[in-house]
Design an enzyme around this catalytic site. Structure first.
Site, PDB file in Angstrom:
ATOM      1  N   ASP A  50       1.345 -84.340  20.987  1.00 49.38           N
ATOM      2  CA  ASP A  50       0.200 -85.233  20.815  1.00 49.38           C
ATOM      3  C   ASP A  50      -0.142 -85.821  22.185  1.00 49.38           C
ATOM      4  OD1 ASP A  50      -1.854 -86.634  19.631  1.00 49.38           O
ATOM      5  OD2 ASP A  50      -0.616 -87.662  18.142  1.00 49.38           O
ATOM      6  N   ASP A 108      -8.470 -87.763  21.294  1.00 57.23           N
ATOM      7  CA  ASP A 108      -9.455 -88.124  20.270  1.00 57.23           C
ATOM      8  C   ASP A 108      -9.375 -89.628  20.035  1.00 57.23           C
ATOM      9  OD1 ASP A 108      -6.813 -87.370  19.268  1.00 57.23           O
ATOM     10  OD2 ASP A 108      -7.578 -87.959  17.305  1.00 57.23           O
TER      11      ASP A 108
END
Ligand code: GUN
Ligand code: ZN
Length: 506
Positions: free
Chosen positions: A93, A128
């Site tokens: 991530d 994001d």
């Protein structure tokens, strides 16, 4: 076409797939659950995850590695797989979650994707914006524009064989989730995590979770592998798979263990409050709650984490078998009885029965009617739509009992709750081989009556007689006025239901 993901089997919107991860030179089966590894705190060693739990894919956080001198240095010099001592596939991530927790991070998509590439990640993530539930529409749109730019930035980077995530955001606005899904599917990115659902799950808002995921799925293509970011509680996996999620990541196993909490498929227990361990995993076979409570903190945490992972992977295998056997909805139904929040989630899933129907196989094992919710399953909806296209003879008997010995009718179709009427020739085909209760409930009878009504409305020329047992008034209310209703017994045949039931002794 995404040729790295192949769907092998399906039930409802759930599927068993094969996901090719080229940089790791591996193909893994989905649904899959990636244990979350905190590189600063290895609750269970990654090498043990591989050897004892069969983990082939895990997820860690490249942002934490990049921000921690020791970890960054080792990851850049030796690689991520060496750092974690794990030779399976690793997803990383980007720090977006830290962004949502702490308000800001000091990295761009270009920097963090390149970093993920340099340390040898197999699947990387751009930065994001995890937009929380219930923000203003304006904020959700503005955030989504930034997320979509991050996807474009990631697309522009040459990452060789590394796969890239295209997170789908949109807060609690279904149209934005759908739009975000459609946009993501049009990029040439590879994996589709649905983001910012952790706050929904932490607050047990499973109905809203289902609504958000179904919306994203409408925008995505069927062959998009879908990851539900931050989801890994065994209680909700069946529901999430049924709505179409393929990948999960669990920090829950470790976080809950640290808090002395014990996961089960129907919720979370406190070790402090347990007198027995309702599980047969290696930990629970060896231990008792009392023995666990006496351990030092570190040992207790590790043992609880192990149990938590065992139940989670057990549930995942059960889900995969349910997809193979075609009884995933029966499993979701069982899980819905374990926790009221899951019950809400299941009912929200059935709100989308029409969307599910498009992907649900037309034939599977035996349909088990296990609750009033079964009356709202996609199979019932599909049959009702089909009824409108069936043509009928002049005088048609619809009966819950066997065919009568009389030429008063041109044909006698069966009526079976929750489906309604169908031609006898279909009796041995799915879903009419259903195992239904001897005491049909109100919802099942109403659904059957709706089936009758659909058939009658589509065939105004036919003279219908309906022979039924004692139906609930709410079901009788649905029957169109021109239908002659008789009680079984009045037409001289025997009740077929008990005969029907003995066929299904599974
Ligand atoms: N982890 C949990 N939720 C999210 C999310 O929305 N985005 C990213 N990148 N990671 C997450
Ligand atoms: Zn256990």
């Amino acid at each position: 076409m995404r040729d790295h993901f192949e769907i092998r089997d399906a039930d409802v919107a759930g599927r068993i797939g094969r996901l090719e991860i080229p940089r790791a030179d591996r193909t893994i089966e989905t649904p899959a659950l990636m244990p979350v590894i905190n590189p600063n705190m290895l609750t269970i060693e990654p090498s043990r995850l591989a050897s004892e739990f069969g983990v082939e894919l895990l997820i860690t956080n490249s942002y934490i590695i990049r921000q921690t001198d020791r970890l960054r240095k080792q990851a850049l010099e030796e690689g991520l797989h060496e750092l974690l001592e794990f030779d399976g596939a690793i997803m990383t991530d980007s720090g977006s979650f830290q962004l949502s927790e702490y308000g800001e991070i000091e990295v761009t998509t270009e920097e963090i994707v390149n970093f993920q590439y340099e340390i040898g990640s197999d699947i990387a993530t751009p930065v994001d914006i995890p937009t929380p539930p219930n923000v203003s529409r304006k904020q959700a749109e503005d955030d989504l524009a930034i997320t979509e730019q991050a996807l474009a930035d990631a697309e522009a980077i040459d990452v060789g064989e590394m796969l890239l995530n295209a997170p789908v955001q949109g807060s609690t606005y279904p149209e934005l989730r759908e739009q975000a899904g459609r946009h993501a599917a049009r990029t040439d990115l590879d994996m589709f995590p649905i983001g910012a659902v952790v706050p929904l799950m932490n607050n047990y808002r499973y109905d809203e979770l289902v609504t958000a995921v179904s919306a994203a799925k409408r925008g995505l293509d069927t062959d998009c592998p879908v990851h539900l970011f931050g989801a890994g509680h065994p209680m909700m996996l069946a529901l999430a798979v049924a709505v179409g999620c393929d990948l999960f990541d669990s920090a829950a196993y470790a976080l809950y263990a640290r808090a002395g909490r014990y996961l089960t498929v129907s919720g979370t227990e406190h070790l402090e409050e347990l007198d027995y361990l309702p599980c047969s995993c290696p930990v629970c076979t060896e231990q008792t709650p009392e023995k666990l409570r006496e351990k030092d903190d570190e040992t207790r945490e590790r043992l609880l984490a192990e149990h938590n992972l065992y139940v989670t992977f057990e549930e995942l295998r059960r889900i995969k078998q349910a997809i193979r056997s075609g009884n995933l909805l029966e499993l979701v139904d069982r899980r819905a009885r374990g926790h009221p929040a899951m019950y809400d989630g299941y009912r929200a899933l059935l709100d989308h029965a029409a969307q599910l129907e498009a992907e649900d196989p037309v034939s599977k094992g035996t349909f088990f009617y296990t609750s009033p919710e079964s009356a709202r399953r996609p199979e019932v909806l599909r049959h009702h739509t089909r009824l409108e296209r069936l043509s009928t003879p002049e005088r048609l008997l619809l009966t819950e009992a066997g065919a009568p010995d009389t030429d008063e009718y041109d044909a006698a179709w069966r009526v079976l709750a929750p489906f309604g009427p169908f031609p006898r020739a279909l009796s041995e085909t799915y879903p009419f081989t259903a195992a239904v209760p001897d005491r049909p409930d109100r919802q099942g009878q109403i659904a059957a009556a709706e089936g009758v009504s659909r058939l009658v409305e589509a065939n105004r020329e036919t003279e219908f007689t309906l022979a039924i047992s004692a139906w609930h008034v709410d079901a009788l209310d649905v029957i169109p006025k021109q239908v002659r209703i008789k009680r079984i017994g009045e037409i001289g045949e025997q009740n077929e239901r008990s005969e029907n039931n003995t066929k299904h002794d599974e």
